[in-house]
Design a protein around this motif. Sequence first.
Motif, PDB file in Angstrom:
ATOM      1  N   LEU A   8       0.837  -1.204   0.000  1.00 43.80           N
ATOM      2  CA  LEU A   8       0.000   0.000   0.000  1.00 43.80           C
ATOM      3  C   LEU A   8       0.873   1.257   0.000  1.00 43.80           C
ATOM      4  CD1 LEU A   8      -2.775  -1.074   2.555  1.00 43.80           C
ATOM      5  CD2 LEU A   8      -3.064  -0.687   0.082  1.00 43.80           C
ATOM      6  N   SER A   9       1.952   1.192   0.759  1.00 46.74           N
ATOM      7  CA  SER A   9       2.841   2.357   0.856  1.00 46.74           C
ATOM      8  C   SER A   9       3.494   2.651  -0.494  1.00 46.74           C
ATOM      9  CB  SER A   9       3.920   2.107   1.905  1.00 46.74           C
ATOM     10  OG  SER A   9       4.957   1.309   1.353  1.00 46.74           O
ATOM     11  N   ARG A  10       3.459   1.697  -1.375  1.00 41.33           N
ATOM     12  CA  ARG A  10       3.998   1.898  -2.713  1.00 41.33           C
ATOM     13  C   ARG A  10       2.924   2.463  -3.662  1.00 41.33           C
ATOM     14  NH1 ARG A  10       8.497   1.860  -0.766  1.00 41.33           N
ATOM     15  NH2 ARG A  10      10.152   0.396  -1.333  1.00 41.33           N
ATOM     16  N   GLY A  11       1.783   2.768  -3.081  1.00 44.23           N
ATOM     17  CA  GLY A  11       0.720   3.376  -3.887  1.00 44.23           C
ATOM     18  C   GLY A  11      -0.103   2.368  -4.687  1.00 44.23           C
ATOM     19  N   ARG A  12       0.033   1.091  -4.368  1.00 40.96           N
ATOM     20  CA  ARG A  12      -0.739   0.089  -5.106  1.00 40.96           C
ATOM     21  C   ARG A  12      -2.178   0.048  -4.594  1.00 40.96           C
ATOM     22  NH1 ARG A  12       2.954  -1.713  -9.226  1.00 40.96           N
ATOM     23  NH2 ARG A  12       4.871  -0.748  -8.438  1.00 40.96           N
ATOM     24  N   LYS A  13      -3.098  -0.224  -5.503  1.00 39.40           N
ATOM     25  CA  LYS A  13      -4.516  -0.216  -5.128  1.00 39.40           C
ATOM     26  C   LYS A  13      -5.191  -1.583  -5.309  1.00 39.40           C
ATOM     27  CE  LYS A  13      -4.559   4.327  -4.647  1.00 39.40           C
ATOM     28  NZ  LYS A  13      -4.274   4.786  -3.277  1.00 39.40           N
ATOM     29  N   ARG A  14      -4.698  -2.339  -6.276  1.00 38.06           N
ATOM     30  CA  ARG A  14      -5.328  -3.643  -6.558  1.00 38.06           C
ATOM     31  C   ARG A  14      -4.379  -4.741  -6.109  1.00 38.06           C
ATOM     32  NH1 ARG A  14     -10.121  -4.814  -7.273  1.00 38.06           N
ATOM     33  NH2 ARG A  14      -9.830  -6.182  -9.073  1.00 38.06           N
ATOM     34  N   LEU A  15      -4.496  -5.121  -4.860  1.00 41.75           N
ATOM     35  CA  LEU A  15      -3.545  -6.053  -4.253  1.00 41.75           C
ATOM     36  C   LEU A  15      -4.111  -7.469  -4.177  1.00 41.75           C
ATOM     37  CD1 LEU A  15      -3.122  -3.075  -2.967  1.00 41.75           C
ATOM     38  CD2 LEU A  15      -1.591  -4.280  -1.409  1.00 41.75           C
ATOM     39  N   ALA A  16      -3.312  -8.413  -4.599  1.00 44.38           N
ATOM     40  CA  ALA A  16      -3.742  -9.815  -4.570  1.00 44.38           C
ATOM     41  C   ALA A  16      -2.881 -10.633  -3.625  1.00 44.38           C
ATOM     42  CB  ALA A  16      -3.667 -10.401  -5.982  1.00 44.38           C
ATOM     43  N   TYR A  17      -3.466 -11.724  -3.154  1.00 43.56           N
ATOM     44  CA  TYR A  17      -2.708 -12.686  -2.342  1.00 43.56           C
ATOM     45  C   TYR A  17      -2.780 -14.045  -3.022  1.00 43.56           C
ATOM     46  CZ  TYR A  17      -1.326 -15.725   1.536  1.00 43.56           C
ATOM     47  OH  TYR A  17      -0.702 -16.656   2.316  1.00 43.56           O
ATOM     48  N   ASP A  37      -5.948  -5.703 -14.041  1.00 38.36           N
ATOM     49  CA  ASP A  37      -5.681  -4.462 -13.309  1.00 38.36           C
ATOM     50  C   ASP A  37      -4.915  -4.658 -12.011  1.00 38.36           C
ATOM     51  OD1 ASP A  37      -7.814  -5.892 -12.261  1.00 38.36           O
ATOM     52  OD2 ASP A  37      -8.773  -4.083 -11.452  1.00 38.36           O
ATOM     53  N   VAL A  38      -4.628  -5.907 -11.655  1.00 33.95           N
ATOM     54  CA  VAL A  38      -3.859  -6.160 -10.433  1.00 33.95           C
ATOM     55  C   VAL A  38      -2.516  -5.445 -10.523  1.00 33.95           C
ATOM     56  CG1 VAL A  38      -2.520  -7.952  -9.271  1.00 33.95           C
ATOM     57  CG2 VAL A  38      -4.925  -8.352  -9.809  1.00 33.95           C
ATOM     58  N   ASP A  39      -2.146  -4.726  -9.465  1.00 30.53           N
ATOM     59  CA  ASP A  39      -0.866  -4.015  -9.540  1.00 30.53           C
ATOM     60  C   ASP A  39       0.118  -4.410  -8.441  1.00 30.53           C
ATOM     61  OD1 ASP A  39      -2.058  -2.816  -7.389  1.00 30.53           O
ATOM     62  OD2 ASP A  39      -2.234  -0.825  -8.312  1.00 30.53           O
TER      63      ASP A  39
END
Lengths: 343, 343
Positions: free
Chosen positions: A186-195, A251-253
């Motif tokens: 998140l701190s890297r500005g990512r919005k679409r995070l997957a696990y 769109d995953v980033d």
Amino acid sequence: MNTTKNDKNTRTTGRPTLNEVARLAGVSPITASRALRGVSTVATELVEKVQKAALELNYVVNPAARALASAQSQSVVVLVPSLSNLLFIDTLEAIHRVLRPKGFEVLIGNFHYSRDEEENLLRNYMAYQPRGLLLTGFDRTESSRRMIEASNIPCVYMMELDSAAGLNCVGFSQLAAGETAAEHLLSRGRKRLAYIGAQLDQRTLLRGEGFRKALQKAGLYDPDLEVLTPRSSSVGLGGELFLQLLASHPDVDAIFFGNDDLAQGALLEAMRCGIKIPEQVAILGFNDLPMSEHMVPRLSSINTPREAIGRRAAEQMLTLMAGNTVARPVQDMGFELKVREST
Amino acid sequence: MNTTKNDKNTRTTGRPTLNEVARLAGVSPITASRALRGVSTVATELVEKVQKAALELNYVVNPAARALASAQSQSVVVLVPSLSNLLFIDTLEAIHRVLRPKGFEVLIGNFHYSRDEEENLLRNYMAYQPRGLLLTGFDRTESSRRMIEASNIPCVYMMELDSAAGLNCVGFSQLAAGETAAEHLLSRGRKRLAYIGAQLDQRTLLRGEGFRKALQKAGLYDPDLEVLTPRSSSVGLGGELFLQLLASHPDVDAIFFGNDDLAQGALLEAMRCGIKIPEQVAILGFNDLPMSEHMVPRLSSINTPREAIGRRAAEQMLTLMAGNTVARPVQDMGFELKVREST
DNA sequence: CTGCATCGAGACAGCGCTACCTTAGTGCCT
DNA sequence: AGGCACTAAGGTAGCGCTGTCTCGATGCAG
């Protein structure tokens, strides 16, 4: 034909016995026994004589006889879920380094991430009357639990923490690690995070849970971006799941992988397909395996103190086996985020 | 406080003994013993009764008592030089799969590529009166050799072959593997072939020797292109040695690495530096580790039958422990050249 | 000088199992 | 019918070590 020492008609080992040591040292067998075990009530002079005699005869105790007489062995059982991904090797090595010099035998059991197999191993190893049990995590069958409880054998749990139960455990918070992973991405500005997690052992699930919680807090949680498979973790699988996810969700980033081998596979597949890491997708691994820092790009990962966990767990075990209670039964060994090129 | 069964004043285990099983089955202890061990001279009817009684009481033999009485344990010692590069894990797993179902305990010793440590482990484990020894290769101290010989314990040597000595061995010709590597690279039209090996264990040296011989035969051997280091094999080291070699010998057009992790490191470093593989340098690995086929470019390697070696060695051991001699004491399990993109 | 606590060393027995020898039971040959 | 080989089961003893109890020696107070 052969010049073997013990012919038929004798059931002996052929090796020197405590009796012979005692005779040579001019003491009784029981004194020799005490001297060699370091029991305090023997005069230093006699201890020396016995040790000298033992050395001279090249005497080594018969573990079977000792175990039978004392109703307990000198062995410590370690059960790990896998040997094939290097994860537990560091831990095992550390355990060996602590326990072997103290005269303990380490029995290794690999239960292949199967609760039933763990139960089986436990049942089997109980026959050896081990002095201690070093187990991985808390997820096991009810029978296993009962067996452990009923045995009254000191037990240390590794890898996870559980302050509630009052058990001895050495590990770190898998949940917090998942949170840290999310926060970093998140701190890297990512919005679409997957696990992406495989194997679905308790720890993989906990990390996923921590990750999810952090995303929910940030209002960015999307259940579609949680890829979980019971298949076992591997480089090939990582690449496969990575491509699948990108195909269905272009769109995953950012992707947090439950284990480094998965992440490594993703990096390789990305390179093959010309997907730019981290520009298009940031990739974060877990465990920080030796190869990760050499990947292209170098893989960011969460380093887990596997060696320290093994060492500390073994030290706790020594304390417990000596009949003492451990001052701090719950030992959080932490983890360390390694930020590299892939995020 | 606790409802433990065996209070003070008794030295017993608390577990059911063979005597109790015998009583319940209505036979003598010795008959029960024979029945449970599957000794032939017991009537099937009685065997069933005993087995039923054992099951009912949840009886498990006491290995210590058994070992003491019979002067031999049910354990087989396996000594491997390393656990940290996955090489021997496959072999160990296969050994377990064969021996455990037959009731044998597998004791694993890791001697970290140190002859002295192997000797130590051997000395230690001998005290356990193991039924068998599964050892890696032939390179060991003279004392180790004597200990093995004097013990009269069945022994199977893994990984290498040695038809001369009349020993039981299961492996493949390391020399031939090195030759195959050279021939493959030569067949690709390469002229400046290098060998990079680490660890310098016997097998790495033998592969290097085979490689050298084949080059000499082709008239292309250059001792400057043989890089050997006692440092332990790793991805990082592979990259390092690769760059060093290319810096000092820019004309090298093919490299055979003694282990896949080295080769993987080289591939990664090549990618980082923009060195084209295989156009500028062909890269060939050894062992075919799981990750190799996923590298970019996919790593050509020589696949070694590690699982098959473990299985076969364990089977040989079963034969030997049963008192029989092995029909074919020397088992060449071969190897397989996997040609992929890197060559 | 005696009595009592303390400590170091030994005698004894037994841990649970199996090797060895013996005995009882079976069928078969003479 | 009697003797013999053979098989199945049990009795006995002991593997090598240590827990427990006992005993003798020592030191010190009374």
